[in-house]
Design an enzyme around this catalytic site. Structure first.
Site, mmCIF file in Angstrom:
data_model
loop_
_atom_site.group_PDB
_atom_site.id
_atom_site.type_symbol
_atom_site.label_atom_id
_atom_site.label_comp_id
_atom_site.label_asym_id
_atom_site.label_seq_id
_atom_site.Cartn_x
_atom_site.Cartn_y
_atom_site.Cartn_z
ATOM 1 N N GLY A 23 5.478 5.085 8.352
ATOM 2 C CA GLY A 23 5.011 4.393 9.545
ATOM 3 C C GLY A 23 5.536 2.991 9.677
ATOM 4 N N ASN A 25 8.194 1.684 11.861
ATOM 5 C CA ASN A 25 9.035 1.270 12.981
ATOM 6 C C ASN A 25 8.506 0.015 13.669
ATOM 7 O OD1 ASN A 25 7.141 3.609 14.042
ATOM 8 N ND2 ASN A 25 7.537 2.275 15.803
ATOM 9 N N THR A 26 7.299 -0.409 13.272
ATOM 10 C CA THR A 26 6.704 -1.608 13.868
ATOM 11 C C THR A 26 5.681 -2.190 12.895
ATOM 12 O OG1 THR A 26 5.615 -2.473 15.860
ATOM 13 C CG2 THR A 26 4.803 -0.387 15.004
ATOM 14 N N GLY A 27 5.127 -3.367 13.228
ATOM 15 C CA GLY A 27 4.021 -3.943 12.478
ATOM 16 C C GLY A 27 4.328 -4.268 11.033
ATOM 17 N N ILE A 28 3.299 -4.151 10.189
ATOM 18 C CA ILE A 28 3.456 -4.544 8.796
ATOM 19 C C ILE A 28 4.395 -3.604 8.042
ATOM 20 C CG2 ILE A 28 1.230 -5.705 8.730
ATOM 21 C CD1 ILE A 28 0.098 -3.368 7.150
ATOM 22 N N GLY A 29 4.501 -2.367 8.503
ATOM 23 C CA GLY A 29 5.439 -1.447 7.869
ATOM 24 C C GLY A 29 6.873 -1.904 8.037
ATOM 25 N N SER A 156 -8.258 -0.772 4.211
ATOM 26 C CA SER A 156 -8.848 -1.779 5.097
ATOM 27 C C SER A 156 -10.229 -2.156 4.575
ATOM 28 C CB SER A 156 -8.986 -1.222 6.520
ATOM 29 O OG SER A 156 -9.812 -2.066 7.318
ATOM 30 N N TYR A 182 -12.748 5.985 11.214
ATOM 31 C CA TYR A 182 -11.733 5.094 10.643
ATOM 32 C C TYR A 182 -12.190 4.591 9.280
ATOM 33 C CZ TYR A 182 -8.588 1.089 10.109
ATOM 34 O OH TYR A 182 -7.665 0.194 9.621
#
Length: 319
Positions: A23, A25-29, A156, A182
């Site tokens: 995961g 392609n964006t964000g913290i990854g 989290s 979640y």
């Protein structure tokens, strides 16, 4: 910028090492991939959307075009909502990669509308936990051959809100609550990481360490379902109220990077981190009975048909 945010200050190089980040392609990854790439690692970007992953890969390469001693970036299809996709990805890795030194279980969904994965699991539990559980188990024979190796799972602080309801994991008997689901999936991440550490020790497997972590509250696309689950405009209002406490993706990736590379935690395993330091878990995160029960249930649900702790990597690493 938040009032306090931990940073990874390690200068460790990763030349000759292989890392997998889900995961990303964006964000913290994506920020995690960028960091590993700068350190010289071969980074396999395991993503559901190949086009977006290729765009992220190109962006990272362009950003680092003038830097020396860069690594290599490889995009591969891996959809955590499909156990078939996870199996296909893992087989390809085992067939082609001699080593996997770092596995970062980063992909996730948050507070999405009620739905199920391809295999019929509640979306958040199936994606955030079961997909990563199967991925880790399938790759473990290779990871065992790649010591020192680290398995990092992004959880989290929301884990503290709810226990895991083993009698109704998929919300078939109770009303669906996106926040509760979640929380259940993030608690599963922590219990999985702790139980994995315990089982590695029980099998006398040394040099493979596990870590779970809270990345912080981050300005990413993860909260994109907030308007649907709460009310129109909720994401914007929450963003305005809590902006001073939000981290950028770059800061949000720091604890992941710390757990994956820093020398200070090289001999730690099964612990939970936030802002690049160990944090105490509450009773839910320390429940060994729940951890064992989750493990047994996960093996059953993903239909794991071999023992990853005794299995030998039969791919390129053994040739």
């Amino acid at each position: 910028m938040p009032l306090f945010s931990g940073r990874c200050y390690s200068n460790v190089k990763l030349a000759g090492k292989t890392a997998i980040v889900t995961g990303c392609n964006t964000g913290i990854g994506k920020e995690t991939v960028l960091d590993f790439y700068k350190r010289g690692a071969k980074v396999i970007m395991a993503c559901r959307n190949i086009d977006k992953a290729e765009a992220a890969k190109n962006d990272i390469e362009q950003t680092c075009k003038d830097l020396p001693e860069k690594g290599d970036l490889v995009v591969e299809k891996c959809d955590l909502t499909s156990l078939k996709s996870v199996r296909e990805f893992s087989k390809k890795i085992l067939d082609t990669e001699p080593y996997v030194n770092i596995l970062v279980n980063n992909a996730g969904v948050m507070m999405c509308p009620k739905g199920v994965t391809e295999d019929g699991f509640e979306t958040q539990f199936g994606t955030n936990h079961l997909g990563h559980f199967l991925l880790t188990m399938l790759l473990l024979p290779c990871i065992k051959n790649s010591t020192p190796a680290r398995i990092v799972t992004v959880s989290s602080a929301a884990y503290i809100r709810n226990d895991i309801n083993f009698d109704d994991l998929n919300y078939e008997k109770r009303n669906y609550n996106a926040g509760e689901a979640y929380s259940q999936s993030k608690l599963a991440n922590i219990l999985f990481s702790r139980e994995l550490a315990a089982k590695l020790k029980a099998h006398n497997i040394e040099g493979v360490n596990t870590y779970s972590l809270h990345p912080g509250v981050i300005r990413t696309e993860l909260g994109r379902h907030m308007d649907e689950m709460l009310f129109k405009g909720a994401r914007r209002i929450v963003g305005a109220l809590f902006y001073p406490f939000f981290k950028s993706p770059e800061l949000g990736a720091q604890t992941t990077i710390y757990c994956a590379v820093d020398e200070k935690c090289a001999n730690e395993t099964g612990l939970y981190y936030s802002d690049c330091v160990v944090k105490n878990l509450n009773r839910r995160g320390l429940n060994d009975e729940s951890a064992k029960k989750l493990w047994e249930k996960s093996v059953e649900l993903v239909k794991l048909d071999f023992d990853p702790f005794t299995a030998v990597h039969s791919g390129v690493a053994s040739k």
